[in-house]
Design a protein around this motif. Sequence first.
Motif, short mmCIF file in Angstrom:
data_model
loop_
_atom_site.label_atom_id
_atom_site.label_comp_id
_atom_site.label_asym_id
_atom_site.label_seq_id
_atom_site.Cartn_x
_atom_site.Cartn_y
_atom_site.Cartn_z
N PHE A 4 0.86 -1.18 0.00
CA PHE A 4 0.00 0.00 0.00
C PHE A 4 0.89 1.22 0.00
O PHE A 4 1.71 1.39 0.91
N ASN A 5 0.75 2.09 -1.00
CA ASN A 5 1.67 3.22 -1.10
C ASN A 5 1.09 4.51 -0.54
O ASN A 5 1.63 5.59 -0.78
N TYR A 8 -1.00 6.37 3.07
CA TYR A 8 -0.69 6.59 4.48
C TYR A 8 -1.45 5.62 5.38
O TYR A 8 -0.86 4.86 6.14
N THR A 11 -5.53 3.53 5.91
CA THR A 11 -6.93 3.29 5.58
C THR A 11 -7.69 3.09 6.89
O THR A 11 -7.15 2.53 7.86
N TYR A 21 -13.79 15.49 5.48
CA TYR A 21 -13.74 14.89 4.14
C TYR A 21 -12.85 15.76 3.25
O TYR A 21 -12.85 17.00 3.34
N HIS A 22 -12.10 15.09 2.36
CA HIS A 22 -11.22 15.85 1.46
C HIS A 22 -11.62 15.73 0.00
O HIS A 22 -11.88 16.74 -0.68
N SER A 23 -11.65 14.50 -0.52
CA SER A 23 -11.83 14.35 -1.97
C SER A 23 -12.18 12.90 -2.29
O SER A 23 -12.15 12.03 -1.43
N GLN A 47 -11.48 10.20 0.54
CA GLN A 47 -10.24 10.51 1.26
C GLN A 47 -10.55 11.57 2.30
O GLN A 47 -11.33 12.50 2.06
N GLU A 99 -8.88 13.86 5.99
CA GLU A 99 -7.67 14.39 6.62
C GLU A 99 -7.64 14.01 8.09
O GLU A 99 -8.67 14.02 8.76
N ASP A 127 0.57 14.95 9.88
CA ASP A 127 -0.63 15.03 9.05
C ASP A 127 -0.60 13.91 8.01
O ASP A 127 0.44 13.65 7.40
N VAL A 128 -1.76 13.27 7.84
CA VAL A 128 -1.86 12.19 6.86
C VAL A 128 -3.16 12.31 6.08
O VAL A 128 -4.05 13.07 6.46
N LEU A 129 -3.24 11.54 5.01
CA LEU A 129 -4.49 11.38 4.27
C LEU A 129 -5.01 9.98 4.56
O LEU A 129 -4.24 9.01 4.57
N LEU A 149 -7.69 6.96 3.57
CA LEU A 149 -8.63 6.39 2.60
C LEU A 149 -9.69 5.61 3.36
O LEU A 149 -9.37 4.82 4.25
#
Lengths: 90, 122
Positions: B35-36, B38, B40, B53-55, B71, B73, B84-86, B88
């Motif tokens: 998994f590339n 950050y 899930t 929510y981001h995108s 995705q 935040e 800070d991470v994103l 999924l």
Amino acid sequence: MLTKTYSTDDIVQRGQEIYERDIRSKVEADNEGKLLVINVETGEYEMDADDVVAAKRAKTRFGNAELFTMRIGHSAAYRIGSHLLSRKSS
Amino acid sequence: MTGVVTRHWEATLDLIVRAPVGREEHVQTVVDTGFNGYLTLPDFLIASLGLPYHSRTVVTLADASQVTLRQYEASVLWDGTGRDVLVLEADGGPLIGMALLRGSRMTMDIEVGGALRIEPLP
């Protein structure tokens, strides 16, 4: 102000169309692998080699607009799970 | 940071995930080097944290199929510092990916109960 409600399919489709039509020719050659976040309502975008930087910059700049996140030069922004070998038919 | 290899042969790490509004959760994650991204998280954890929510984004799965995921935040406590991470939104157990591991050295004793160690690269 009325804002259009986009379905998930709308967001992805619009994002990909905007990229192909308006953005790709400008960015793809020199920015492979960078994260690109597109405002699907206006066509504006933010881009960075650091995913979190691109994401935060886009959120700050575009507020609550619908965003589509993609990776330049790749069909998907992320990959989950290692690649499986395809099964060959006999 | 230390984790453990479970009897199901998964490398697990307990992580504190934080939302901007101040809520936090202790989450047991599995390290997935395939998994590339950050992190899930399943939908109920995202909801209980109140992550912004981001995108939408497209993700390729192990069978080469592609899905659209939401995705969000968040930040995680990583080696004593907030990062800070994103995130999924995906069903199943929380995963940690290579983007979060970047800059770290990870070693594992691959036996049941074996230690997983993550430290900054020298």
